[in-house]
Design a protein around this motif. Sequence first.
Motif, mmCIF file in Angstrom:
data_model
loop_
_atom_site.group_PDB
_atom_site.id
_atom_site.type_symbol
_atom_site.label_atom_id
_atom_site.label_comp_id
_atom_site.label_asym_id
_atom_site.label_seq_id
_atom_site.Cartn_x
_atom_site.Cartn_y
_atom_site.Cartn_z
ATOM 1 N N TRP A 15 0.874 -1.029 -0.065
ATOM 2 C CA TRP A 15 0.127 -0.024 -0.006
ATOM 3 C C TRP A 15 0.749 1.334 0.176
ATOM 4 C CZ3 TRP A 15 -4.745 0.476 -1.711
ATOM 5 C CH2 TRP A 15 -5.440 -0.750 -1.847
ATOM 6 N N ILE A 16 2.087 1.183 0.710
ATOM 7 C CA ILE A 16 2.650 2.345 0.660
ATOM 8 C C ILE A 16 3.559 2.689 -0.283
ATOM 9 C CG2 ILE A 16 5.072 1.518 1.942
ATOM 10 C CD1 ILE A 16 3.298 4.992 3.108
ATOM 11 N N ASP A 17 3.991 1.610 -0.990
ATOM 12 C CA ASP A 17 4.630 1.615 -2.458
ATOM 13 C C ASP A 17 3.432 2.058 -3.631
ATOM 14 O OD1 ASP A 17 7.006 0.969 -1.415
ATOM 15 O OD2 ASP A 17 7.070 -0.838 -1.999
ATOM 16 N N ARG A 18 2.204 1.771 -3.520
ATOM 17 C CA ARG A 18 1.229 1.976 -4.413
ATOM 18 C C ARG A 18 0.981 3.410 -4.411
ATOM 19 N NH1 ARG A 18 -3.336 -2.416 -4.456
ATOM 20 N NH2 ARG A 18 -2.403 -4.202 -6.013
ATOM 21 N N LEU A 19 0.808 3.960 -3.190
ATOM 22 C CA LEU A 19 0.496 5.183 -2.864
ATOM 23 C C LEU A 19 1.702 6.306 -3.410
ATOM 24 C CD1 LEU A 19 -1.194 7.485 -1.246
ATOM 25 C CD2 LEU A 19 0.254 7.075 0.817
ATOM 26 N N ASN A 20 2.911 5.800 -3.288
ATOM 27 C CA ASN A 20 4.002 6.537 -3.578
ATOM 28 C C ASN A 20 4.175 6.617 -5.212
ATOM 29 O OD1 ASN A 20 6.011 7.838 -1.684
ATOM 30 N ND2 ASN A 20 5.354 5.835 -0.885
ATOM 31 N N ALA A 72 8.308 13.969 0.020
ATOM 32 C CA ALA A 72 8.009 12.943 0.482
ATOM 33 C C ALA A 72 8.232 11.487 -0.069
ATOM 34 C CB ALA A 72 6.493 13.105 0.639
ATOM 35 N N ILE A 73 8.176 11.442 -1.335
ATOM 36 C CA ILE A 73 8.579 10.242 -2.159
ATOM 37 C C ILE A 73 9.966 10.002 -1.949
ATOM 38 C CG2 ILE A 73 8.779 9.160 -4.209
ATOM 39 C CD1 ILE A 73 6.481 10.941 -5.412
ATOM 40 N N GLY A 74 11.003 11.017 -1.837
ATOM 41 C CA GLY A 74 12.324 10.792 -1.380
ATOM 42 C C GLY A 74 12.622 10.216 -0.214
ATOM 43 N N ILE A 75 11.788 10.383 0.599
ATOM 44 C CA ILE A 75 11.898 9.788 2.089
ATOM 45 C C ILE A 75 11.745 8.408 1.975
ATOM 46 C CG2 ILE A 75 10.698 9.582 4.262
ATOM 47 C CD1 ILE A 75 10.320 12.562 4.367
ATOM 48 N N ARG A 76 10.740 8.012 1.357
ATOM 49 C CA ARG A 76 10.803 6.366 0.881
ATOM 50 C C ARG A 76 11.839 5.848 0.258
ATOM 51 N NH1 ARG A 76 9.967 1.502 2.701
ATOM 52 N NH2 ARG A 76 8.712 0.391 1.070
ATOM 53 N N LEU A 152 3.912 9.233 6.739
ATOM 54 C CA LEU A 152 3.723 7.975 6.243
ATOM 55 C C LEU A 152 4.971 7.135 5.768
ATOM 56 C CD1 LEU A 152 0.138 8.165 4.648
ATOM 57 C CD2 LEU A 152 0.774 7.136 7.105
ATOM 58 N N ASN A 153 5.478 7.789 4.969
ATOM 59 C CA ASN A 153 6.875 7.239 4.385
ATOM 60 C C ASN A 153 8.077 6.741 5.366
ATOM 61 O OD1 ASN A 153 5.777 6.892 1.686
ATOM 62 N ND2 ASN A 153 6.586 8.817 1.079
ATOM 63 N N ALA A 154 8.109 7.968 6.429
ATOM 64 C CA ALA A 154 9.234 7.678 7.286
ATOM 65 C C ALA A 154 8.495 6.600 8.175
ATOM 66 C CB ALA A 154 9.453 8.952 8.079
ATOM 67 N N ALA A 155 7.554 6.511 8.843
ATOM 68 C CA ALA A 155 6.895 5.264 9.756
ATOM 69 C C ALA A 155 7.168 4.152 8.820
ATOM 70 C CB ALA A 155 5.299 5.938 9.998
ATOM 71 N N ALA A 156 6.614 4.085 7.599
ATOM 72 C CA ALA A 156 6.779 2.868 7.047
ATOM 73 C C ALA A 156 8.214 2.461 7.003
ATOM 74 C CB ALA A 156 6.021 2.963 5.600
ATOM 75 N N ASN A 157 9.044 3.236 6.533
ATOM 76 C CA ASN A 157 10.469 3.004 6.404
ATOM 77 C C ASN A 157 10.912 2.106 7.829
ATOM 78 O OD1 ASN A 157 10.690 3.741 3.736
ATOM 79 N ND2 ASN A 157 11.912 5.590 4.231
ATOM 80 N N LEU A 158 10.432 2.740 8.923
ATOM 81 C CA LEU A 158 10.919 2.236 10.221
ATOM 82 C C LEU A 158 10.330 0.999 10.547
ATOM 83 C CD1 LEU A 158 10.703 5.674 12.194
ATOM 84 C CD2 LEU A 158 13.007 4.331 11.691
#
Length: 177
Positions: A15-20, A72-76, A152-158
């Motif tokens: 889901w996070i990759d789809r959102l990105n 934001a995309i760069g964070i992911r 969301l991306n920073a949280a997902a990375n963690l």
Amino acid sequence: MNEKVASWRSVLRLWIDRLNSVAALICHGLLVIITTITVAQVFLRFALNSPTSWSEEVALLCLIWFGLLAVAIGIRRHEHVAITFFRDLLPGPLATALDVLAQLAMGYFMFTVMLHAGDLIKLVGVQVLPASSLPKSLLYLPTIVGGTLGTLNAAANLLLGDIAPEPLDSTETSNAN
């Protein structure tokens, strides 16, 4: 229990990759719009001596949206400027801790941006941009969208353990030269 965690992680990653991916498509579209407006404006101004009044505002608006979504995309994707010299000198656990700290800092910053964006939107109220007559709040709305996606991306990375980018191996660096 491990299967549930693995399943939960794969769903989150999907889901996070789809959102990105959607955000990246929007960024591509915004670049097309910015380029088209700019080229059209230059042509109208210098070839036909008939410039538009709204093109600069709309291009600026698209650029702001593009910039905040791209951050934001760069964070992911771990595509932000990073000074890895010191991190690479650290032993594995300390390097990982530094990477976790960096993700926490980026997440906190993006959350703060998102949190205070509403104040900016309230401040401009129902004002409009003078040339395009678009709502001025459109200049500040991307701080909410980009801030939310960045958080969301920073949280997902963690949560997913996607902390540090993979280092380049010697074959990749020699091929790049």
